[in-house]
Design an enzyme around this catalytic site. Sequence first.
Site, PDB file in Angstrom:
ATOM      1  N   GLU A   1       0.740  -1.152   0.060  1.00  0.00           N
ATOM      2  CA  GLU A   1       0.098  -0.019   0.119  1.00  0.00           C
ATOM      3  C   GLU A   1       0.816   1.293   0.011  1.00  0.00           C
ATOM      4  OE1 GLU A   1      -2.805   0.360   3.243  1.00  0.00           O
ATOM      5  OE2 GLU A   1      -3.884  -1.556   2.538  1.00  0.00           O
TER       6      GLU A   1
ATOM      7  N   HIS B   1       0.612   0.547  15.639  1.00  0.00           N
ATOM      8  CA  HIS B   1      -0.332   0.442  14.694  1.00  0.00           C
ATOM      9  C   HIS B   1      -1.622  -0.190  15.535  1.00  0.00           C
ATOM     10  CE1 HIS B   1       1.927   1.526  11.436  1.00  0.00           C
ATOM     11  NE2 HIS B   1       2.766   0.528  11.564  1.00  0.00           N
TER      12      HIS B   1
ATOM     13  N   ARG C   1     -16.923  -8.419  13.376  1.00  0.00           N
ATOM     14  CA  ARG C   1     -17.095  -8.604  14.732  1.00  0.00           C
ATOM     15  C   ARG C   1     -17.539  -7.247  15.441  1.00  0.00           C
ATOM     16  NH1 ARG C   1     -12.420  -6.332  16.617  1.00  0.00           N
ATOM     17  NH2 ARG C   1     -10.596  -6.449  15.266  1.00  0.00           N
TER      18      ARG C   1
END
Length: 668
Positions: free
Chosen positions: A200, A235, A291
Site C-alpha cells: 500500500e 499500529h 465482529r
Amino acid sequence: MIQTLLIANRGEIACRIARTAGAMGIRTVAVYSEADAGALHVESCDAAVPIGPAPASDSYLRAEVIVEAARASGADAVHPGYGFLSENADFAAACGEAGIVFVGPPVSAIQAMGSKAEAKALMEKAGVQLVPGYHGLEQGLATLAAAAEKTGYPILLKASAGGGGRGMRVVRAPADLEPAIASAKRESVAAFGDDRLLVEKYLSRPRHVEVQVFADGYGNVVHLFERDCSVQRRHQKVLEEAPAPDLDPAIRAALGEAAVAAARAIGYVGAGTVEFILDATGFYFMEMNTRLQVEHPVTELITGIDLVEWQLRVAGGEALPLVQDQIVETGHAFEARLYAEDPVDFRPQTGRISHLRFPAQPVRVDTGVRQGDTVTIHYDPMIAKLIVHGRDRAEALGRLSKALAETEVAGLVTNQPFLARLAAHPSFKAAKVHTGFIEEHAAALIPEPQSPSSQLLALAALAILCHRADLTSKRAPASATASGDPYSPWHAVSGWRLNEAAVQTLILEQGEGRHVVSLRPEGAGYRMITPEAGLLVQGARDDKDRLRAVIGGAAITARLAFDGATVTLFLPEGPSTLSWIDPLGAAGELDDVGGRLTAPMPGKIISVQVKDGDVVTRGAPLVVLEAMKMEHTIAAPGDGRVAKVHYQVGDLVEEGADLLEFEPSDES
Ligand code: ADP
Ligand code: ADP
Ligand code: MG
C-alpha cells in the site's frame, strides 16, 4: 429468541456481553482456561465450563472444545467477542453444523473479509476507493518490487491475513524492500499461518476513521456513524472517539454510504466495522472487521444503542430495531484503553493488581479484572476501558481527564499517566489527530523518568511512618493490657520515647534508585534531615487511606495503597510507587543458619507485630528494634510463616539474638 448464550471469550468483553445478555433474560455460560478459574467473567455468567490450560491455543482458541462446551451446556448460541475465534470462519461453520447460532455474520462474509487482499478486490468491484497499491496473488520479489515502484515510496507492506497491527513494515527506499518482505513474511507465517503480503502507499499523517455498520437477515443495512481511532502505538489503538472531530459533512456522509455499500456487497449480517484511512486527498478502504470492536462503547454512548443487544436480537432472527433515519447521535464520547504496559516502550507488563479503584460516575468502566487479580503473559494486558460522554468534545474530554486522574492501579506498571498526558495535550484538545500523533509528541507524552523529588520522598516517608504506626497501634494496646502495667510508657502507642526523640531512617527504592531519608520528630511532625535539610513534614492518614500532609509549607493530599513493603501514592501528577527497606539490611536477609531472623545490633524490642503461626508476605514488618536512637524494622525476607517469636515488647536483646523463626513459603 436466544435462551442460553455461551460466551467464547474472557476478560472485559466477556463481562460486557454477559451484562447485556443477563438484562435480556438470557442464561449465560462462560468458558475458562486453568488460569481463569477465578476470573471475573466466570463470576459474571450463570454457568461456566473449563476448556483447558492457560495458553490461548490450548483453551480459548480450541474451536471443537468450545462447540462441545456449548452443546453440553445447552447453549443455543455462541458469542465470540473480539480477538480469539471471532473472525474464524471454520469456528462459525462448526457452530452452524452443531445447530448453534453464531452471533456474527454468515461464514461467507467472514471469509470474504478474512483476507485483506480478497476484501480489497471485492471492495474495488463494489466501487469503494482503495489505498493505491497491489493486492495480487503473485508474490515474487520482482512483482512486489515493481508494485512498490509503481505505487511510489514510502510503501507499507501488510500481511494479507494480518490483524492487531502485526505483519506490517514501512519501507522508505527500494534498498530496504527485500529484507522487509522477508521479515514481514516471517512474522505473518508465525502469527497467521499465511505469508501473503500486500503493498500500500504509505500515507503520511493520515487519520483512521471507521464506520460501525449493522445488518439483519432481511436485507436492512444501516450505519451508526463513525469513530476516530487515529491515536495509535504499534499500529494499535489506545484512545478512540465518536464522532470523528472536524470531519467535512460531505466526507462524513460519503463514509457512511461507502461502509453500507461494503456490507451490502458481501451480504453482511450483524455488527461490523469498515475501517478507512483518510487524508487530504480523500478516504480509502483499509479492511472490514467482521465482529464487535473493542471501541464499540463510544458508539453506544453517542447513539444510546446497546450494540450487543442488537447483535443478540439479529442473531435471534429479529429485524433491526431502527431504520437509518431513526438513528441519531448526541454529544461526544471517548474511550481510553488502560493497559498493563510500560509507557516508555509500550511493552506489555505482567503482575498482580494489588490495588484497583475506579471513579464513580460519570464514567463507564468496562473491565474484566478485580483487585488481587493477575495480568499474565497469556492474554491481552488490557485492564479496563474508561468511556465517557459529554454534550460536546470539550466536555467529554474534561470528563476523560478527570476519570483518568481518579483511577488507581498499583502492583504493576500501566499506561495511565501516558493516557492522562494524551488527554491533556493541547494538540489533542485541538483535535489535531493523525496516526503519527504519539510519535510526533513523544517528548511531551513520554517524558524521561525522573528521580523522585524531596517532596515525594518526604511524603512517602510520612506515609510509611503512619502505616507503621497504624500496624503497631493495632497490636500495642493488646500487649500493653497483657503486660500487667497497661499505663507503662513503654507501651504507649503515641511514639513516646525515652531521652531524645528518635531519628527514623528509611531507605526508599524506586526503580534502580535508592534514597536514604532520615526524619527527626519535631512538633506535630518530622523534619527531614536528608537528602535535603530543613524540609518540615506534617500530616496524618485518614480513614479513607488518604494522606493529608503539609510539606515545606505546601498542602498535599494523596491517596495511598500499601502492598507489603511497597507504597503507591496517587498524586495529581500521576501515581508513584516506592519500596522501603530497613537501613541495616537485616530486613531482607535470612541468616544462613536456617530460618532465623537475628537482631542486627543490641537494642530494645519496641514492637512485635506478629504472633506465632502468622502468615506474612514479603516485606511485612515483624519486629521493631530500637537501638542507637533509631528504629529498625525487621521485615519478612519473603512470603512465609512466623513459626515462633522469641521476644516480647520491652525485652532487651544482644546483637545476633534470635528474634524469631521464619519459614519461607515454597515459592519465595
Ligand atoms: P480492534 O481494531 O478492535 O482494536 P484488533 O484487530 O487490533 O481490534 O484486535 C482485536 C482485539 O482483540 C485486540 O485489540 C485485542 O484486545 C483482542 N485480542 C487479540 N488477541 C487477544 C488475545 N490473545 N487475548 C485477548 N484479547 C485479544
Ligand atoms: P490491522 O488488521 O492490524 O488492524 P489495518 O490494515 O487495519 O491492520 O491497519 C492498522 C493501522 O495501520 C491503521 O489503523 C493505520 O494507523 C495504519 N495503516 C494502515 N494502512 C496504512 C497506510 N496505507 N498508510 C499509513 N498508515 C496505515
Ligand atoms: Mg484494522
